[in-house]
Design a protein around this motif. Structure first.
Motif, PDB file in Angstrom:
ATOM      1  N   LEU A  69       0.803  -1.220   0.000  1.00 44.28           N
ATOM      2  CA  LEU A  69       0.000   0.000   0.000  1.00 44.28           C
ATOM      3  C   LEU A  69       0.840   1.277   0.000  1.00 44.28           C
ATOM      4  O   LEU A  69       0.348   2.358  -0.325  1.00 44.28           O
ATOM      5  CB  LEU A  69      -0.914  -0.010   1.231  1.00 44.28           C
ATOM      6  CG  LEU A  69      -2.071   0.981   1.304  1.00 44.28           C
ATOM      7  CD1 LEU A  69      -3.008   0.786   0.125  1.00 44.28           C
ATOM      8  CD2 LEU A  69      -2.828   0.806   2.608  1.00 44.28           C
ATOM      9  N   ARG A  73      -0.103   5.371  -0.602  1.00 46.11           N
ATOM     10  CA  ARG A  73      -0.078   6.313   0.513  1.00 46.11           C
ATOM     11  C   ARG A  73       0.821   7.506   0.198  1.00 46.11           C
ATOM     12  O   ARG A  73       0.497   8.646   0.504  1.00 46.11           O
ATOM     13  CB  ARG A  73       0.394   5.593   1.777  1.00 46.11           C
ATOM     14  CG  ARG A  73       0.410   6.501   3.001  1.00 46.11           C
ATOM     15  CD  ARG A  73       0.370   5.720   4.284  1.00 46.11           C
ATOM     16  NE  ARG A  73       1.392   4.697   4.339  1.00 46.11           N
ATOM     17  CZ  ARG A  73       1.138   3.393   4.417  1.00 46.11           C
ATOM     18  NH1 ARG A  73      -0.102   2.956   4.402  1.00 46.11           N
ATOM     19  NH2 ARG A  73       2.120   2.524   4.490  1.00 46.11           N
ATOM     20  N   LEU A  97     -11.162   6.691  -3.679  1.00 45.51           N
ATOM     21  CA  LEU A  97     -11.911   5.444  -3.609  1.00 45.51           C
ATOM     22  C   LEU A  97     -11.571   4.526  -4.785  1.00 45.51           C
ATOM     23  O   LEU A  97     -11.513   3.302  -4.628  1.00 45.51           O
ATOM     24  CB  LEU A  97     -13.411   5.740  -3.561  1.00 45.51           C
ATOM     25  CG  LEU A  97     -13.851   6.352  -2.226  1.00 45.51           C
ATOM     26  CD1 LEU A  97     -15.196   7.039  -2.365  1.00 45.51           C
ATOM     27  CD2 LEU A  97     -13.918   5.282  -1.145  1.00 45.51           C
ATOM     28  N   VAL A 100      -8.388   2.812  -3.862  1.00 48.99           N
ATOM     29  CA  VAL A 100      -8.616   1.726  -2.905  1.00 48.99           C
ATOM     30  C   VAL A 100      -9.186   0.506  -3.624  1.00 48.99           C
ATOM     31  O   VAL A 100      -8.745  -0.629  -3.392  1.00 48.99           O
ATOM     32  CB  VAL A 100      -9.575   2.183  -1.785  1.00 48.99           C
ATOM     33  CG1 VAL A 100      -9.924   1.013  -0.866  1.00 48.99           C
ATOM     34  CG2 VAL A 100      -8.957   3.303  -0.966  1.00 48.99           C
ATOM     35  N   PHE A 103      -6.530  -1.144  -5.763  1.00 47.96           N
ATOM     36  CA  PHE A 103      -5.553  -1.821  -4.906  1.00 47.96           C
ATOM     37  C   PHE A 103      -6.106  -3.167  -4.432  1.00 47.96           C
ATOM     38  O   PHE A 103      -5.409  -4.189  -4.453  1.00 47.96           O
ATOM     39  CB  PHE A 103      -5.202  -0.947  -3.705  1.00 47.96           C
ATOM     40  CG  PHE A 103      -4.277  -1.625  -2.728  1.00 47.96           C
ATOM     41  CD1 PHE A 103      -2.919  -1.675  -2.959  1.00 47.96           C
ATOM     42  CD2 PHE A 103      -4.789  -2.213  -1.587  1.00 47.96           C
ATOM     43  CE1 PHE A 103      -2.064  -2.316  -2.063  1.00 47.96           C
ATOM     44  CE2 PHE A 103      -3.953  -2.852  -0.684  1.00 47.96           C
ATOM     45  CZ  PHE A 103      -2.583  -2.904  -0.927  1.00 47.96           C
ATOM     46  N   LYS A 104      -7.372  -3.179  -4.020  1.00 43.25           N
ATOM     47  CA  LYS A 104      -7.946  -4.416  -3.506  1.00 43.25           C
ATOM     48  C   LYS A 104      -8.214  -5.414  -4.632  1.00 43.25           C
ATOM     49  O   LYS A 104      -8.137  -6.631  -4.415  1.00 43.25           O
ATOM     50  CB  LYS A 104      -9.219  -4.124  -2.710  1.00 43.25           C
ATOM     51  CG  LYS A 104      -8.917  -3.415  -1.389  1.00 43.25           C
ATOM     52  CD  LYS A 104     -10.139  -3.280  -0.511  1.00 43.25           C
ATOM     53  CE  LYS A 104      -9.787  -2.616   0.807  1.00 43.25           C
ATOM     54  NZ  LYS A 104     -10.953  -2.511   1.711  1.00 43.25           N
ATOM     55  N   ALA A 111      -6.140  -8.916   0.677  1.00 40.85           N
ATOM     56  CA  ALA A 111      -7.088  -8.004   1.314  1.00 40.85           C
ATOM     57  C   ALA A 111      -8.186  -8.777   2.020  1.00 40.85           C
ATOM     58  O   ALA A 111      -8.589  -8.443   3.146  1.00 40.85           O
ATOM     59  CB  ALA A 111      -7.683  -7.051   0.278  1.00 40.85           C
ATOM     60  N   HIS A 127      -5.109   0.397   8.942  1.00 41.32           N
ATOM     61  CA  HIS A 127      -5.229   0.867   7.566  1.00 41.32           C
ATOM     62  C   HIS A 127      -6.632   1.402   7.280  1.00 41.32           C
ATOM     63  O   HIS A 127      -6.791   2.376   6.551  1.00 41.32           O
ATOM     64  CB  HIS A 127      -4.868  -0.249   6.575  1.00 41.32           C
ATOM     65  CG  HIS A 127      -5.784  -1.432   6.622  1.00 41.32           C
ATOM     66  ND1 HIS A 127      -6.937  -1.503   5.894  1.00 41.32           N
ATOM     67  CD2 HIS A 127      -5.703  -2.592   7.305  1.00 41.32           C
ATOM     68  CE1 HIS A 127      -7.528  -2.658   6.130  1.00 41.32           C
ATOM     69  NE2 HIS A 127      -6.813  -3.341   6.987  1.00 41.32           N
ATOM     70  N   TYR A 128      -7.669   0.778   7.899  1.00 39.84           N
ATOM     71  CA  TYR A 128      -9.026   1.285   7.697  1.00 39.84           C
ATOM     72  C   TYR A 128      -9.184   2.652   8.351  1.00 39.84           C
ATOM     73  O   TYR A 128      -9.762   3.590   7.757  1.00 39.84           O
ATOM     74  CB  TYR A 128     -10.078   0.328   8.269  1.00 39.84           C
ATOM     75  CG  TYR A 128     -11.489   0.852   8.058  1.00 39.84           C
ATOM     76  CD1 TYR A 128     -12.160   0.603   6.867  1.00 39.84           C
ATOM     77  CD2 TYR A 128     -12.122   1.640   9.022  1.00 39.84           C
ATOM     78  CE1 TYR A 128     -13.440   1.114   6.655  1.00 39.84           C
ATOM     79  CE2 TYR A 128     -13.389   2.151   8.820  1.00 39.84           C
ATOM     80  CZ  TYR A 128     -14.051   1.888   7.631  1.00 39.84           C
ATOM     81  OH  TYR A 128     -15.309   2.418   7.411  1.00 39.84           O
ATOM     82  N   TRP A 131      -7.595   5.346   6.143  1.00 37.22           N
ATOM     83  CA  TRP A 131      -8.396   5.708   4.977  1.00 37.22           C
ATOM     84  C   TRP A 131      -9.624   6.502   5.395  1.00 37.22           C
ATOM     85  O   TRP A 131     -10.011   7.471   4.721  1.00 37.22           O
ATOM     86  CB  TRP A 131      -8.831   4.460   4.219  1.00 37.22           C
ATOM     87  CG  TRP A 131      -7.791   3.886   3.326  1.00 37.22           C
ATOM     88  CD1 TRP A 131      -7.215   2.642   3.403  1.00 37.22           C
ATOM     89  CD2 TRP A 131      -7.167   4.517   2.201  1.00 37.22           C
ATOM     90  NE1 TRP A 131      -6.283   2.478   2.412  1.00 37.22           N
ATOM     91  CE2 TRP A 131      -6.236   3.604   1.655  1.00 37.22           C
ATOM     92  CE3 TRP A 131      -7.313   5.768   1.596  1.00 37.22           C
ATOM     93  CZ2 TRP A 131      -5.456   3.904   0.542  1.00 37.22           C
ATOM     94  CZ3 TRP A 131      -6.528   6.065   0.493  1.00 37.22           C
ATOM     95  CH2 TRP A 131      -5.613   5.140  -0.025  1.00 37.22           C
ATOM     96  N   LEU A 156     -16.538   3.867   2.008  1.00 34.92           N
ATOM     97  CA  LEU A 156     -15.537   2.811   2.146  1.00 34.92           C
ATOM     98  C   LEU A 156     -16.172   1.421   2.160  1.00 34.92           C
ATOM     99  O   LEU A 156     -15.534   0.440   1.763  1.00 34.92           O
ATOM    100  CB  LEU A 156     -14.708   3.024   3.412  1.00 34.92           C
ATOM    101  CG  LEU A 156     -13.685   4.165   3.342  1.00 34.92           C
ATOM    102  CD1 LEU A 156     -13.096   4.436   4.722  1.00 34.92           C
ATOM    103  CD2 LEU A 156     -12.570   3.826   2.346  1.00 34.92           C
ATOM    104  N   THR A 159     -15.967  -0.557  -0.891  1.00 28.03           N
ATOM    105  CA  THR A 159     -14.676  -1.121  -1.286  1.00 28.03           C
ATOM    106  C   THR A 159     -14.244  -2.246  -0.339  1.00 28.03           C
ATOM    107  O   THR A 159     -13.071  -2.620  -0.334  1.00 28.03           O
ATOM    108  CB  THR A 159     -13.578  -0.039  -1.306  1.00 28.03           C
ATOM    109  OG1 THR A 159     -13.316   0.423   0.034  1.00 28.03           O
ATOM    110  CG2 THR A 159     -13.987   1.144  -2.174  1.00 28.03           C
TER     111      THR A 159
END
Length: 202
Positions: A69, A73, A97, A100, A103-104, A111, A127-128, A131, A156, A159
């Protein structure tokens, strides 16, 4: 002053472990198929070294997740548009978003293992919380948008790793369509406010 050898060894071992874990998780269908013994053997370190560095399997997953990540970041904190601070908040929210989601999608198994693992709520994960705090701060900059705390949670939620796994793995929704759906959802929330945006399809 030279860095102590033990510290250098520890850093080198940690890097080797993360690299080995990254390779093993990529090769297996499920992260559950990879044991700490597998990772230690692939990294060329003892299991004791592995547990001292990461605590347990969940700690290893968190460390690997954070390492992957890091580029995102960095882009969020100091990068150019659309993620960086120079982007208007109405554009930065969907860009964050989307980042995110992508990334997932790129790290689906990791994840999912991280968000489903452990006994604590995923909402308590570092991490949550990071975000959520970032998204809430950007939402606070949008005139007329109320309750940024709840809105950040609601956005969120779109995601979550289990939802992404269902959409991509079970419903076989293509990546670009999923990104477009998320962008449309975010746009409705930002224009209509959280409650109207969330009920737009009812």
């Amino acid at each position: 002053m030279p860095e102590p050898r033990s510290r250098k060894d520890a850093a080198r071992n940690q890097e080797a472990v993360l690299k080995a874990a990254d390779t093993l998780f990529a090769r297996h269908e499920s992260p559950d198929d990879v044991t700490m013994a597998d990772v230690a053997a692939a990294a060329g370190v003892g299991k004791g070294t592995l547990f001292r560095a990461f605590g347990d399997r969940a700690g290893l997953l968190r460390a690997l997740y954070e390492a992957r990540l890091e580029p995102i970041r960095e882009a969020v904190e100091a990068g150019p548009p659309p993620l960086g601070h120079a982007t208007p908040p109405q554009e930065r929210v969907p860009a964050l978003l989307d980042a995110v989601l992508c990334f997932k999608l790129d790290n689906r198994r990791l994840a999912l293992a991280l968000e489903e693992g452990g006994s604590s709520s995923p909402y308590q994960a570092e991490h949550y919380q990071r975000w959520h705090s970032l998204l809430r701060a950007v939402l606070d900059q949008i005139p007329g948008l109320t309750d940024s705390d709840f809105t950040a949670h609601a956005l969120l939620a779109a995601t979550r790793a289990d939802l992404i796994e269902h959409l991509a793995g079970q419903e076989l929704i293509p990546r670009e369509r999923m990104r477009a759906q998320l962008a449309n959802f975010v746009a409705r929330v930002l224009v209509s406010g959280p409650m109207q945006g969330l009920t737009a399809e009812e």
